[in-house]
Design a protein around this motif. Structure first.
Motif, mmCIF file in Angstrom:
data_model
loop_
_atom_site.group_PDB
_atom_site.id
_atom_site.type_symbol
_atom_site.label_atom_id
_atom_site.label_comp_id
_atom_site.label_asym_id
_atom_site.label_seq_id
_atom_site.Cartn_x
_atom_site.Cartn_y
_atom_site.Cartn_z
ATOM 1 N N VAL A 61 38.263 61.799 42.566
ATOM 2 C CA VAL A 61 38.700 62.535 41.646
ATOM 3 C C VAL A 61 39.009 63.915 42.571
ATOM 4 C CG1 VAL A 61 38.175 64.061 39.700
ATOM 5 C CG2 VAL A 61 36.974 61.719 39.947
ATOM 6 N N GLU A 62 40.179 64.513 42.048
ATOM 7 C CA GLU A 62 40.818 65.530 42.752
ATOM 8 C C GLU A 62 40.882 65.674 44.178
ATOM 9 O OE1 GLU A 62 37.960 68.707 41.197
ATOM 10 O OE2 GLU A 62 39.601 69.201 39.389
ATOM 11 N N GLU A 63 41.166 64.229 44.609
ATOM 12 C CA GLU A 63 41.472 64.235 46.204
ATOM 13 C C GLU A 63 42.852 63.366 46.415
ATOM 14 O OE1 GLU A 63 38.437 62.833 48.584
ATOM 15 O OE2 GLU A 63 36.820 63.832 47.520
ATOM 16 N N ASN A 90 46.179 58.267 32.118
ATOM 17 C CA ASN A 90 44.735 57.970 31.747
ATOM 18 C C ASN A 90 44.766 57.087 30.527
ATOM 19 O OD1 ASN A 90 42.115 58.897 30.237
ATOM 20 N ND2 ASN A 90 41.810 59.836 32.293
ATOM 21 N N LYS A 91 43.878 56.185 30.439
ATOM 22 C CA LYS A 91 43.725 55.462 29.140
ATOM 23 C C LYS A 91 43.137 56.192 28.095
ATOM 24 C CE LYS A 91 42.332 50.680 28.283
ATOM 25 N NZ LYS A 91 41.607 49.483 28.819
ATOM 26 N N GLN A 92 42.551 56.997 28.134
ATOM 27 C CA GLN A 92 41.949 57.836 26.909
ATOM 28 C C GLN A 92 43.081 58.864 26.466
ATOM 29 O OE1 GLN A 92 38.128 59.517 28.243
ATOM 30 N NE2 GLN A 92 37.280 58.853 26.590
ATOM 31 N N ASP A 93 43.980 59.329 27.095
ATOM 32 C CA ASP A 93 44.858 60.298 26.862
ATOM 33 C C ASP A 93 46.277 59.351 26.410
ATOM 34 O OD1 ASP A 93 43.235 62.152 27.842
ATOM 35 O OD2 ASP A 93 44.380 62.532 29.839
ATOM 36 N N LYS A 119 41.079 64.010 36.799
ATOM 37 C CA LYS A 119 39.618 63.849 36.008
ATOM 38 C C LYS A 119 39.243 62.462 36.317
ATOM 39 C CE LYS A 119 41.596 63.307 31.324
ATOM 40 N NZ LYS A 119 41.488 63.867 30.014
ATOM 41 N N ALA A 120 37.877 62.239 35.998
ATOM 42 C CA ALA A 120 37.496 60.715 36.109
ATOM 43 C C ALA A 120 37.712 59.994 34.869
ATOM 44 C CB ALA A 120 35.767 60.714 36.162
ATOM 45 N N VAL A 142 42.832 50.950 37.219
ATOM 46 C CA VAL A 142 42.122 51.316 38.135
ATOM 47 C C VAL A 142 40.938 52.291 37.622
ATOM 48 C CG1 VAL A 142 43.603 53.264 38.928
ATOM 49 C CG2 VAL A 142 41.911 52.130 40.481
ATOM 50 N N GLN A 143 39.899 52.563 38.202
ATOM 51 C CA GLN A 143 38.651 53.541 37.898
ATOM 52 C C GLN A 143 38.873 54.477 38.953
ATOM 53 O OE1 GLN A 143 36.781 53.272 35.120
ATOM 54 N NE2 GLN A 143 35.589 55.245 35.742
#
Length: 264
Positions: A61-63, A90-93, A119-120, A142-143
């Motif tokens: 995250v953030e890298e 992002n799957k949630q968004d 974000k994660a 991908v996670q």
């Protein structure tokens, strides 16, 4: 008597020569036809194969991290793809909040991007790949960061897989952010079934908006395998919904994809 024999001999030679010429021409014609068929088969290009790989799993995250797509065709690296673009969300968004990143060719058929995830979560992406007249868009999941067990994930069937019939469909409206008002706009959609071009389908665009008095319908033409094109003039700026209807009645395939576009 001599004259009669000579005349008969000349006629016989003439008949034999004609027969030989006809046989030779038939053979050449047959060989030419076979050669044309073989040539036609040889000229049919193979569907590009795209393999997407990540630096790690899960991704940080953030890298900044590197994502690569290796493109081959007929087992050989593709060094001159027109483009390989990664569409990431992002799957949630949801896919409406996707980001598209253009890749750089680094050699040996490898195209890569560097990307930082804010974000994660679980992310999905299309690797939109254009090689000649052929378009393919493999989808990867991908996670990023540690998976939250309370994460409310949407159904496994996304909007891009709507439709009836066997297999999964992926529908992508190209350059959806570049539409201008009062000018002729090209609507270009790539449709894949199981990562193969969905060819010889009946495709129609339905345009819906408060800017229009009624729904507008435009029949699309298949300009390349699995690529369907039509033109439309958006009357004013604003939000429009483009519904891509695709079907093959003989195979009982009927589906649609709704895509929100902004017209400037």
């Amino acid at each position: 008597m001599k004259k009669l024999l000579i005349l008969s001999f000349i006629l016989l030679v003439s008949v034999i020569a004609t027969a030989c010429g006809t046989s030779s021409n038939e053979q050449e014609t047959t060989q030419g036809s076979e050669g044309t068929e073989e040539s036609s088969e040889e000229q049919a290009p193979e569907i590009p194969v795209v393999e997407v790989t990540f630096e790690s799993d899960p991704l940080p995250v953030e890298e900044e991290t590197t994502i690569q797509a290796t493109v081959t065709q007929g087992g050989e690296p593709v060094e001159d793809a027109e483009y390989v673009d990664f569409e990431i969300w992002n799957k949630q968004d949801g896919k409406d909040n996707s980001t598209t990143v253009e890749s750089e060719h680094v050699g040996d058929g490898v195209y890569e991007i560097t990307h930082s995830f804010e974000k994660a979560g679980t992310y999905e992406m299309f690797a939109h790949t254009q090689v000649g007249d052929l378009h393919t868009m493999p989808k990867k999941t991908v996670q990023v960061g540690e998976k939250m067990f309370m994460e409310d994930e949407p159904s496994e069937t996304s909007d891009d897989e709507q439709g009836h019939g066997d297999g999964k469909f992926m529908v992508h409206l190209k350059d959806k952010q570049d539409f201008k008002a009062e000018g002729s706009s090209d609507l270009v959609t790539h449709i894949n079934k199981m990562e193969q071009p969905f060819k010889e389908a009946m495709v129609r665009y339905e345009i819906v908006s408060d800017q229009l008095d009624k729904h507008e319908y435009i029949d699309a033409e298949e300009t390349n395998p699995g690529e369907y094109t039509a033109t439309f003039t958006f009357p004013t700026t604003g939000s429009y919904t483009v519904k891509v209807h695709y079907e093959k009645p003989d195979e009982e395939i009927h589906g649609h994809q709704e895509i929100e576009v902004k017209v400037q």
